[in-house]
Design an enzyme around this catalytic site. Structure first.
Site, PDB file in Angstrom:
ATOM      1  N   GLY A  94      -0.939  -0.352   6.490  1.00  0.00           N
ATOM      2  CA  GLY A  94      -2.337  -0.541   6.752  1.00  0.00           C
ATOM      3  C   GLY A  94      -2.503  -1.855   6.274  1.00  0.00           C
ATOM      4  N   CYS A 140       0.900  -1.181  -0.024  1.00  0.00           N
ATOM      5  CA  CYS A 140       0.165   0.088  -0.062  1.00  0.00           C
ATOM      6  C   CYS A 140       0.955   1.310   0.168  1.00  0.00           C
ATOM      7  CB  CYS A 140      -1.199   0.021   1.040  1.00  0.00           C
ATOM      8  SG  CYS A 140      -0.308   0.149   2.738  1.00  0.00           S
ATOM      9  N   GLY A 141       0.248   2.484   0.455  1.00  0.00           N
ATOM     10  CA  GLY A 141       1.286   3.550   0.373  1.00  0.00           C
ATOM     11  C   GLY A 141       2.328   3.456   1.349  1.00  0.00           C
ATOM     12  N   HIS A 194      14.238 -15.361  11.506  1.00  0.00           N
ATOM     13  CA  HIS A 194      13.890 -15.325  12.745  1.00  0.00           C
ATOM     14  C   HIS A 194      12.380 -15.421  12.809  1.00  0.00           C
ATOM     15  CE1 HIS A 194      17.637 -12.978  14.330  1.00  0.00           C
ATOM     16  NE2 HIS A 194      17.918 -13.862  13.694  1.00  0.00           N
TER      17      HIS A 194
HETATM   18  C1  RB5 Z   1      -4.114   5.412   1.042  1.00  0.00           C
HETATM   19  O1  RB5 Z   1      -4.211   6.734   0.675  1.00  0.00           O
HETATM   20  C2  RB5 Z   1      -3.002   5.056   2.285  1.00  0.00           C
HETATM   21  O2  RB5 Z   1      -3.653   5.379   3.370  1.00  0.00           O
HETATM   22  C3  RB5 Z   1      -2.527   3.586   2.107  1.00  0.00           C
HETATM   23  O3  RB5 Z   1      -2.306   3.417   0.972  1.00  0.00           O
HETATM   24  C4  RB5 Z   1      -1.795   3.095   3.123  1.00  0.00           C
HETATM   25  O4  RB5 Z   1      -0.703   3.980   3.011  1.00  0.00           O
HETATM   26  C5  RB5 Z   1      -2.453   2.760   4.643  1.00  0.00           C
HETATM   27  O5  RB5 Z   1      -1.750   2.412   5.486  1.00  0.00           O
END
Ligand code: RB5
Length: 148
Positions: free
Chosen positions: A73, A68-69, A101
């Site tokens: 998340g 993700c970014g 580990h």
């Molecule tokens: C999306 O904008 C962003 O919140 C997601 O990709 C990520 O970084 C979340 O943890």
């Protein structure tokens, strides 16, 4: 020998890095299961993380990659499954240690935090490093059985 199937999933913040990592996985002979997402439209990272975690749980795949970014998340999402041990890494050493580990079976990257070349090196370390076992075995076992 049949190629190992490996899954990869991302949210809209990880589409470009996912493309680069798919190319790398294919060049190494893996059978890539791309669970999306495919475009830049805003989506929710848990939806894509859960698809990949479910594939680990039902044993469709043994190893996976999530992006993700930030990587934060989607790594939290997949780690909601006790079958998943996902490591969010930013360098090759972290990827190697996550195998030695922690016996990590999923690796997470942040497209905004980790460059393509670093991610490719880290991915290859993740894929080629064995779990050390020994004293780590007991600790990893405890991850599978939390005192909930
Ligand atoms: C999306 O904008 C962003 O919140 C997601 O990709 C990520 O970084 C979340 O943890």
């Amino acid at each position: 020998m049949t190629a190992e199937k490996i899954a990869i999933a991302c949210d809209h913040g990880g589409v470009n890095l996912k493309k680069a990592l798919i190319d790398e996985l294919k060049s190494k002979g893996f059978d890539v299961l791309d669970l999306g997402c495919d475009r830049g439209d805003s989506v929710d990272y848990p939806d894509y993380g859960y698809k990949l975690a479910q594939a680990i749980k039902d044993e469709t795949i043994k190893r996976g990659v999530v992006i993700c970014g930030s990587g934060i998340g989607i790594s939290i999402a997949v780690n909601r499954y006790t079958e998943v041990r996902c490591a969010l890494v930013h360098d090759t050493l972290g990827a190697k240690l996550s195998r030695e580990h922690n016996n990590a079976n999923v690796i997470a990257f942040g497209e905004r935090t980790t460059g393509v070349a670093t991610a490719i090196d880290a991915l290859n370390a993740f894929l080629t490093t064995e779990f050390e076992g020994g004293r780590h075995e007991r600790r990893v076992e405890k991850l599978t059985n939390p005192p909930l």
